[in-house]
Scaffold this active site. Structure first.
Site, PDB file in Angstrom:
ATOM      1  N   ARG A 286       0.851  -1.184   0.000  1.00 32.10           N
ATOM      2  CA  ARG A 286       0.000   0.000   0.000  1.00 32.10           C
ATOM      3  C   ARG A 286       0.885   1.231   0.000  1.00 32.10           C
ATOM      4  NH1 ARG A 286      -1.283  -1.692   5.671  1.00 32.10           N
ATOM      5  NH2 ARG A 286      -0.308  -0.215   7.100  1.00 32.10           N
ATOM      6  N   ASP A 347      12.160 -11.359   0.876  1.00 29.73           N
ATOM      7  CA  ASP A 347      11.458 -10.080   0.783  1.00 29.73           C
ATOM      8  C   ASP A 347      12.286  -9.084  -0.032  1.00 29.73           C
ATOM      9  OD1 ASP A 347      10.902  -7.389   1.428  1.00 29.73           O
ATOM     10  OD2 ASP A 347      10.457  -7.782   3.515  1.00 29.73           O
ATOM     11  N   ASP A 354      12.641 -17.530   3.186  1.00 33.46           N
ATOM     12  CA  ASP A 354      11.710 -18.396   3.887  1.00 33.46           C
ATOM     13  C   ASP A 354      10.762 -19.004   2.859  1.00 33.46           C
ATOM     14  OD1 ASP A 354       9.265 -16.630   3.631  1.00 33.46           O
ATOM     15  OD2 ASP A 354      10.484 -15.310   4.894  1.00 33.46           O
TER      16      ASP A 354
END
Length: 436
Positions: A286, A347, A354
């Site tokens: 966002r 990420d 992960d």
């Protein structure tokens, strides 16, 4: 030397190798974090980080396929005791690894017996699957469990699901306004509705639930669709955005009709476009959030649905030459910034790999590499024929910058499992009618 001043590898456009020409003069904690993230990404985007190797002519690193396969195989083995916090996410751990292996081209049916043995104790007699042994049934855990069983396939895996109990349990979660609670006594949100509709459509559950599945759902769906605007999306939890779109596509109405009827598409396109960062090329959840590899799927997964709704059912399976988002930018971010040194995806630089990120970063890359469209070729006899009419073909975007050997298998844009797996579970379920 500052990475901003280092010379990039040949073949990389300037857009992806230098900070934006216009910078926000206001200095805030958010701006500082965004600048720090950019500095960490630039060496990877330029192809000058010491851990990168095997570049193609576009300056993009190769997908470290063998390392990722090894990482995902390890993810299906025993976890150390430090992972006790993941005890309520056991079906997800199975799903993330299987989905990653499926995308990379590995045969997931070899895990059938192990998956059945793992998931059987998590199914409750009252219907649905819990997150672990002895835990309360939850729509999220049930979603991951059923998708995992679909990927290993076979009558024994499909038959493990007590469809009648599942049907009754989902009926108890159904709310008068058309939504669903995520568990008995739990919260109601659109993610739960998406999980419920996934289960209902894949398992061919009857729509004549105790509280009439259709009753109230159209109004509820319209209400949530009206909230798909830039302001509303930024007020919702980040994962809700695609859940709204996926949920409405799991419908008896084709997306090209329902999207145009209820959504402000120009505003949605504007909001989604603003989620892609430059020069990183990755996506955020966002406004004012940092780029994160998992949103390659959670936001990037919206584009195939939106593009298809605008195209309708095409006259040809030939993919369009251009896209509404930068496939090149997303590809560069994923292959350049998200690959771990020893397998797995992450990420962003500086974060650990992960299973969760490995699965959803790869799903984003798969979506960027493939074009999804709908046809009239589905033979589904249930109320979700449009959900099973999706097909895919390799993207021919002129900005494709990945090597041929780095292409991933396409995943169904609604179920995020291979198209064949979704179709086989649907066919088996249709052949096993429930007595209502």
């Amino acid at each position: 030397m500052n990475p901003s001043d280092s010379k990039p590898r040949p073949g990389i456009p300037a857009l992806f190798t230098q900070p934006p020409p216009i910078r926000d003069p206001l200095i805030t904690e958010t701006i500082d974090l965004q600048n720090a993230t950019l500095e960490k990404c630039l060496p990877f985007l330029k192809g000058i980080h010491s851990t990168q190797k095997d570049f193609n002519d576009h300056g993009v690193p190769a997908l470290q396929r063998d390392l990722h396969i090894s990482y995902l195989y390890d993810a299906l083995e025993d976890y150390p005791e430090g992972f006790v916090a993941m005890d309520a996410s056991r079906p997800w751990i199975v799903y993330w690894a299987l989905a990653g292996l499926a995308m990379i081209g590995e045969e997931t049916t070899r895990f059938r017996e192990r998956v059945i043995t793992t998931l059987r104790p998590m199914q409750n007699r009252t219907g649905g699957f819990g997150g672990g042994h002895g835990q309360t049934s939850h729509l999220a855990g049930s979603y991951a469990a059923v998708l995992s069983l679909a990927m290993v396939g076979g009558e024994e895996a499909f038959g493990l699901v007590d469809r009648h109990a599942m049907w009754q349990w989902i009926g108890r979660l159904k709310q008068p306004d058309g939504g669903f609670r995520v568990c008995e006594g739990g919260e109601e949100d659109v993610r739960g509705a998406y999980c419920a509709m996934t289960l209902i459509s894949l398992l061919d559950l009857p729509l004549t639930l105790a509280r009439a599945l259709k009753r109230g759902r159209l109004d509820w769906r319209a209400k949530h669709l009206k909230e798909v605007s830039p302001v509303a999306l930024d007020r919702r939890p980040m994962a809700h955005t695609p859940s709204v779109l996926w949920h409405v596509c799991l419908s008896w109405d084709p997306p090209e009709e329902i999207f145009n009827r209820h959504m402000d598409i120009p505003m949605l396109v504007s909001w989604l476009s603003a989620r892609q960062s430059a020069p990183e090329g990755g996506l955020s959840g966002r406004t004012n959030k940092l780029v994160d590899g998992c949103y390659s799927h959670w936001v990037g997964g919206c584009w195939p649905l939106l593009e298809s709704s605008l195209e309708g059912k095409p006259d040809s399976t030939e993919p369009p030459a251009n896209s509404l988002f930068s496939r090149e930018g997303l590809t560069r971010y994923i292959l350049g910034c998200c690959q771990g040194n020893d397998g797995g995806l992450r990420d962003k630089p500086g974060k650990h790999v992960d299973s969760y990120h490995t699965c959803y970063v790869m799903a984003g890359l798969s979506a960027a590499q493939n074009h999804h469209y709908r046809t009239d070729s589905s033979v589904a006899s249930n109320n979700f024929s449009s959900s099973f009419s999706w097909k895919s073909s390799p993207s021919r975007d002129p900005a494709n910058v990945f090597s041929r050997g780095d292409r991933l298998e396409p995943m169904h844009p609604l179920y995020v499992i291979p198209h064949k797996a979704a179709e086989q579970m649907r066919l088996w379920s249709e052949a096993q009618p429930l007595t209502v």
